[in-house]
Write a protein that holds these residues in place. Structure first.
Motif, PDB file in Angstrom:
ATOM      1  N   ALA A 366       8.073 -13.827   9.100  1.00 41.08           N
ATOM      2  CA  ALA A 366       8.131 -12.612   9.933  1.00 41.08           C
ATOM      3  C   ALA A 366       7.840 -11.404   9.047  1.00 41.08           C
ATOM      4  CB  ALA A 366       9.500 -12.491  10.591  1.00 41.08           C
ATOM      5  N   TRP A 367       6.554 -11.217   8.736  1.00 47.24           N
ATOM      6  CA  TRP A 367       6.182 -10.220   7.726  1.00 47.24           C
ATOM      7  C   TRP A 367       6.419  -8.793   8.184  1.00 47.24           C
ATOM      8  CZ3 TRP A 367       6.554 -13.215   4.044  1.00 47.24           C
ATOM      9  CH2 TRP A 367       5.998 -14.499   4.049  1.00 47.24           C
ATOM     10  N   GLN A 368       6.173  -8.489   9.425  1.00 49.59           N
ATOM     11  CA  GLN A 368       6.444  -7.131   9.905  1.00 49.59           C
ATOM     12  C   GLN A 368       7.942  -6.840   9.893  1.00 49.59           C
ATOM     13  OE1 GLN A 368       4.565  -6.552  13.713  1.00 49.59           O
ATOM     14  NE2 GLN A 368       2.491  -6.633  12.875  1.00 49.59           N
ATOM     15  N   GLU A 369       8.720  -7.838  10.195  1.00 52.85           N
ATOM     16  CA  GLU A 369      10.175  -7.693  10.127  1.00 52.85           C
ATOM     17  C   GLU A 369      10.623  -7.434   8.693  1.00 52.85           C
ATOM     18  OE1 GLU A 369      13.846 -10.771  10.795  1.00 52.85           O
ATOM     19  OE2 GLU A 369      12.302 -10.720  12.358  1.00 52.85           O
ATOM     20  N   ALA A 370      10.041  -8.159   7.753  1.00 52.52           N
ATOM     21  CA  ALA A 370      10.372  -7.958   6.339  1.00 52.52           C
ATOM     22  C   ALA A 370      10.019  -6.538   5.903  1.00 52.52           C
ATOM     23  CB  ALA A 370       9.639  -8.978   5.474  1.00 52.52           C
ATOM     24  N   ALA A 371       8.894  -6.042   6.373  1.00 50.95           N
ATOM     25  CA  ALA A 371       8.432  -4.706   5.973  1.00 50.95           C
ATOM     26  C   ALA A 371       9.359  -3.600   6.457  1.00 50.95           C
ATOM     27  CB  ALA A 371       7.019  -4.469   6.506  1.00 50.95           C
ATOM     28  N   LYS A 372      10.175  -3.888   7.462  1.00 54.44           N
ATOM     29  CA  LYS A 372      11.045  -2.858   8.043  1.00 54.44           C
ATOM     30  C   LYS A 372      12.485  -2.924   7.536  1.00 54.44           C
ATOM     31  CE  LYS A 372       8.346  -2.709  12.326  1.00 54.44           C
ATOM     32  NZ  LYS A 372       8.326  -3.027  13.788  1.00 54.44           N
ATOM     33  N   ARG A 391      10.041  -5.864   1.536  1.00 56.52           N
ATOM     34  CA  ARG A 391       9.271  -4.842   2.243  1.00 56.52           C
ATOM     35  C   ARG A 391       7.810  -4.826   1.769  1.00 56.52           C
ATOM     36  NH1 ARG A 391      11.751  -0.132   4.468  1.00 56.52           N
ATOM     37  NH2 ARG A 391      10.157   1.125   3.414  1.00 56.52           N
ATOM     38  N   SER A 392       7.624  -4.897   0.455  1.00 52.93           N
ATOM     39  CA  SER A 392       6.276  -4.794  -0.091  1.00 52.93           C
ATOM     40  C   SER A 392       5.418  -5.990   0.311  1.00 52.93           C
ATOM     41  CB  SER A 392       6.330  -4.674  -1.614  1.00 52.93           C
ATOM     42  OG  SER A 392       5.036  -4.497  -2.149  1.00 52.93           O
ATOM     43  N   VAL A 393       5.935  -7.194   0.123  1.00 55.44           N
ATOM     44  CA  VAL A 393       5.165  -8.383   0.493  1.00 55.44           C
ATOM     45  C   VAL A 393       4.966  -8.429   2.007  1.00 55.44           C
ATOM     46  CG1 VAL A 393       5.118 -10.907   0.501  1.00 55.44           C
ATOM     47  CG2 VAL A 393       5.892  -9.688  -1.531  1.00 55.44           C
ATOM     48  N   GLY A 394       6.020  -8.077   2.745  1.00 50.00           N
ATOM     49  CA  GLY A 394       5.905  -8.059   4.200  1.00 50.00           C
ATOM     50  C   GLY A 394       4.845  -7.084   4.680  1.00 50.00           C
ATOM     51  N   ALA A 395       4.823  -5.891   4.088  1.00 51.66           N
ATOM     52  CA  ALA A 395       3.822  -4.893   4.478  1.00 51.66           C
ATOM     53  C   ALA A 395       2.420  -5.343   4.087  1.00 51.66           C
ATOM     54  CB  ALA A 395       4.155  -3.550   3.828  1.00 51.66           C
ATOM     55  N   LEU A 401      -1.128  -1.688   3.555  1.00 58.97           N
ATOM     56  CA  LEU A 401      -1.205  -1.720   2.096  1.00 58.97           C
ATOM     57  C   LEU A 401      -0.613  -0.473   1.448  1.00 58.97           C
ATOM     58  CD1 LEU A 401      -4.734  -3.324   1.680  1.00 58.97           C
ATOM     59  CD2 LEU A 401      -2.494  -4.427   1.618  1.00 58.97           C
ATOM     60  N   ALA A 402      -0.697   0.661   2.122  1.00 59.21           N
ATOM     61  CA  ALA A 402      -0.115   1.896   1.572  1.00 59.21           C
ATOM     62  C   ALA A 402       1.401   1.753   1.451  1.00 59.21           C
ATOM     63  CB  ALA A 402      -0.484   3.089   2.451  1.00 59.21           C
ATOM     64  N   ALA A 403       2.027   1.239   2.496  1.00 61.99           N
ATOM     65  CA  ALA A 403       3.477   1.031   2.452  1.00 61.99           C
ATOM     66  C   ALA A 403       3.835  -0.022   1.412  1.00 61.99           C
ATOM     67  CB  ALA A 403       3.982   0.598   3.829  1.00 61.99           C
ATOM     68  N   ALA A 404       3.015  -1.074   1.325  1.00 63.21           N
ATOM     69  CA  ALA A 404       3.270  -2.135   0.349  1.00 63.21           C
ATOM     70  C   ALA A 404       3.232  -1.583  -1.064  1.00 63.21           C
ATOM     71  CB  ALA A 404       2.232  -3.246   0.512  1.00 63.21           C
ATOM     72  N   GLY A 439       0.311  -8.753  -6.392  1.00 62.48           N
ATOM     73  CA  GLY A 439      -0.669  -9.795  -6.123  1.00 62.48           C
ATOM     74  C   GLY A 439      -1.110  -9.779  -4.664  1.00 62.48           C
ATOM     75  N   TRP A 440      -0.167  -9.660  -3.751  1.00 57.71           N
ATOM     76  CA  TRP A 440      -0.520  -9.627  -2.327  1.00 57.71           C
ATOM     77  C   TRP A 440      -1.207  -8.322  -1.939  1.00 57.71           C
ATOM     78  CZ3 TRP A 440      -0.816 -13.554   0.956  1.00 57.71           C
ATOM     79  CH2 TRP A 440      -0.223 -14.759   0.559  1.00 57.71           C
ATOM     80  N   ILE A 441      -0.878  -7.250  -2.638  1.00 60.30           N
ATOM     81  CA  ILE A 441      -1.592  -5.993  -2.391  1.00 60.30           C
ATOM     82  C   ILE A 441      -3.052  -6.123  -2.834  1.00 60.30           C
ATOM     83  CG2 ILE A 441      -1.762  -3.567  -3.093  1.00 60.30           C
ATOM     84  CD1 ILE A 441       1.353  -3.634  -3.342  1.00 60.30           C
ATOM     85  N   GLU A 442      -3.254  -6.720  -3.992  1.00 63.09           N
ATOM     86  CA  GLU A 442      -4.616  -6.927  -4.489  1.00 63.09           C
ATOM     87  C   GLU A 442      -5.417  -7.807  -3.524  1.00 63.09           C
ATOM     88  OE1 GLU A 442      -6.218  -5.643  -6.974  1.00 63.09           O
ATOM     89  OE2 GLU A 442      -4.612  -4.611  -8.052  1.00 63.09           O
TER      90      GLU A 442
END
Length: 559
Positions: A366-372, A391-395, A401-404, A439-442
């Motif tokens: 639940a990546w959007q949930e993690a981001a919040k 939050r970072s990986v979820g975003a 990517l900006a939030a991540a 890594g996930w941002i890249e």
């Protein structure tokens, strides 16, 4: 052999025999061959020994401890019960029990040793006594010296614990640990027939084990002593407890199965005793057993006003439920835990408070949930990092990517704070999180080679040390994350390799099976994919939530 009459001593002997075979076989083959044997044998321990009957906190069994003293015989049973509490890390009740002994017999100087000992808190956690606890402990030691112990042995016990508190303010915890281990080693050598001295010496030797030493030298040396004591004293709470700690590492966890099966039944009144078996159950992927023992631990902890223990049990319980696909049960457990109040300044409860929501999001994808998720506001940087990592990986995996990147930069700040505080272990753990997040941002920014390089660096760094005992596992295995990234990049052969490597250290995980199945399927290996899907379906046979992955797994699992 009549399996119904297998004794605890016989079970312990099996564990001792198995320990000698470890160097001849790989850890994985041992896990596959011996674990079913150990589980089957231990199931024949009588029900009472397995602690299946609920016992209320203050009056229930705590195991059998024999600790001769020069105190008034009328307080001897209460003193030995207090020592049993010490062996099960029952802090508040144990401290009060020792103080009650001293109140009833003001000449019982050895009770002050107990007070000072229990104020060290969990000697294996690396945090040690609080400043206030150290002051209280030193006062107890001074009182014990003033009273004057009735025997030289008792005076030596008091001075052994005093070695830990000497120059407390000016020494780091690592130095205190080493001083304590040396003092208790001297005590054990001076009194070779004193089994309590041998047991405490083994505990404090085990407390010098570092997460970076993957030979597990201190653990295994301590276990060598404790295995012999377990044969003599199968109902001793400290022996079973400390053996679990000594085997709390992936390649040697199978050795702790018998102690794990025994301990909850030895001391069912102690919250920590009910929790501790799950350290081994988690390592071998026995999720139902882990959840069940932590349900009991949390109940007893709440009843006994031990909020830290309640949170600690809840974190292990939630992790187990999520592997079983029992998401609704996990959610209820989180909600129940968050109502517990009155936690101590130690990091046990804050860690669980931050970890449980992150696990709940990650294990379900639940990546959007993690981001919040919102930071808890802990004063411990490695606790705050959990939420920023999630939050970072979820975003990043949700496309924001900006939030991540903003949250990953927070990880960098927390990493620097830990380095400045010379907290190298937790600094490394946060660095793993930082690398994984970047890594996930890249990957999201379209740089696959850099993404893989960074994610692999995170996985390799994580594998070079063990997880801390405060947690059942890292929020997610970095190598498993690497496998998921390789799947995203349509590199299934490499992905499968990473999932299989992760399963060596973190067996029987939901997302481990799922990733391996998807990789094999992408490779066109229908047989291997079906095998992993079958494992996943079997694992989640009692799931209370229909994750999409489960619905998709059932058809290929039938091939």
């Amino acid at each position: 052999m009549n399996q119904q009459k297998i004794s605890a001593a016989a079970l312990a002997k099996v564990a001792t025999i198995l320990s000698f075979t470890h160097h001849q076989e790989t850890a994985m083959s041992l896990h596959r061959f011996y674990l079913p044997l150990l589980l089957a044998l231990s199931l024949h321990v009588p029900a009472q020994a397995q602690g299946m009957e609920h016992t209320h906190v203050q009056s229930g069994p705590l195991g059998k401890v024999t600790f001769p003293s020069s105190c008034d015989p009328k307080v001897q049973p209460a003193f030995e019960r207090a020592v049993a509490m010490l062996h099960s890390f029952w802090y508040s009740a144990g401290e009060q029990a020792f103080r009650d002994v001293l109140k009833d017999d003001p000449g019982c100087a050895i009770a002050t040793w107990g007070i000072a000992s229990i104020l060290m808190s969990n000697p294996l956690a690396g945090q040690g006594a609080s400043p206030k606890g150290a002051e209280q402990a030193q006062a107890a030691i001074d009182e014990g010296r003033r009273i004057g112990a009735g025997t030289q042995r008792e005076r030596d016990y008091l001075e052994a614990v005093a070695a830990y508190y000497s120059d407390f303010v000016t020494r780091p915890e690592r130095e205190r640990q080493l001083s304590r281990a040396k003092a208790y080693d001297t005590l054990a050598q001076r009194y070779p027939d004193d089994d309590e001295a041998q047991i405490f010496s083994a505990l404090y030797l085990a407390s010098t084990q570092t997460q970076a030493d993957q030979t597990y030298a201190a653990y295994l040396r301590a276990a060598g002593v404790l295995e012999g004591e377990f044969l003599k004293y199968p109902d001793h709470p400290g022996v079973a407890h400390y053996l679990i700690h000594c085997y709390d590492a992936p390649p040697i966890a199978y050795k702790g199965v018998i102690a794990a099966r025994r301990y909850a039944g030895i001391a069912p009144a102690a919250p920590h005793a009910l929790h501790m078996p799950s350290h081994i159950f988690t390592r071998v992927g026995a999720w139902e057993e882990s959840a069940a023992t932590n349900v009991r631990s949390m109940e007893v902890a709440k009843a006994g006003n031990e909020p830290d223990e309640a949170y600690h049990a809840a974190d292990y319980m939630v992790y187990a439920y999520l592997q079983l696909g029992r998401d609704a049960e996990a959610r209820r457990s989180i909600d129940a835990a968050m109502k517990v109040t009155g936690v101590s300044p130690r990091f046990i409860a804050p860690y669980a408070i931050s970890a449980m929501p992150a696990r709940y999001a990650f294990e379900r994808g639940a990546w959007q949930e993690a981001a919040k998720l919102q930071p808890f506001g802990s004063t411990y940087p490695f606790v705050e990092s959990i939420t920023y990592f999630a939050r970072s990986v979820g975003a990043a995996r949700s496309g924001d990517l900006a939030a991540a990147r903003k949250d990953a930069e927070q990880l960098e700040t927390l990493h620097k704070a830990l380095l400045a505080a010379k907290n190298s272990y937790w600094a490394t753990e946060v660095e793993v999180q930082r690398l994984a997040a970047f890594g996930w941002i890249e990957l999201g920014e379209g740089h696959p080679e850099t993404a893989l390089q960074t994610m692999r660096a995170a996985a390799d760094l994580e594998d070079r040390s063990e997880k801390h005992i405060v947690t059942p596992a890292r929020i997610v295995p970095a190598r498993e994350l690497l496998g998921e990234m390789l799947l995203e990049l349509k590199q299934p052969v490499q992905a499968l390799k990473e999932f299989e490597a992760s399963q060596q250290r973190e067996p029987n995980r939901f997302r481990g099976y799922l990733g391996a199945a998807r990789a094999a399927e992408m490779m066109g290996d229908r047989s291997k994919a079906a095998a992993s899907y079958r494992s996943l379906v079997a694992l989640t046979k009692d799931a209370d939530t229909e994750r999409p992955e489960l619905a998709n797994a059932r058809i290929p699992a039938q091939r």
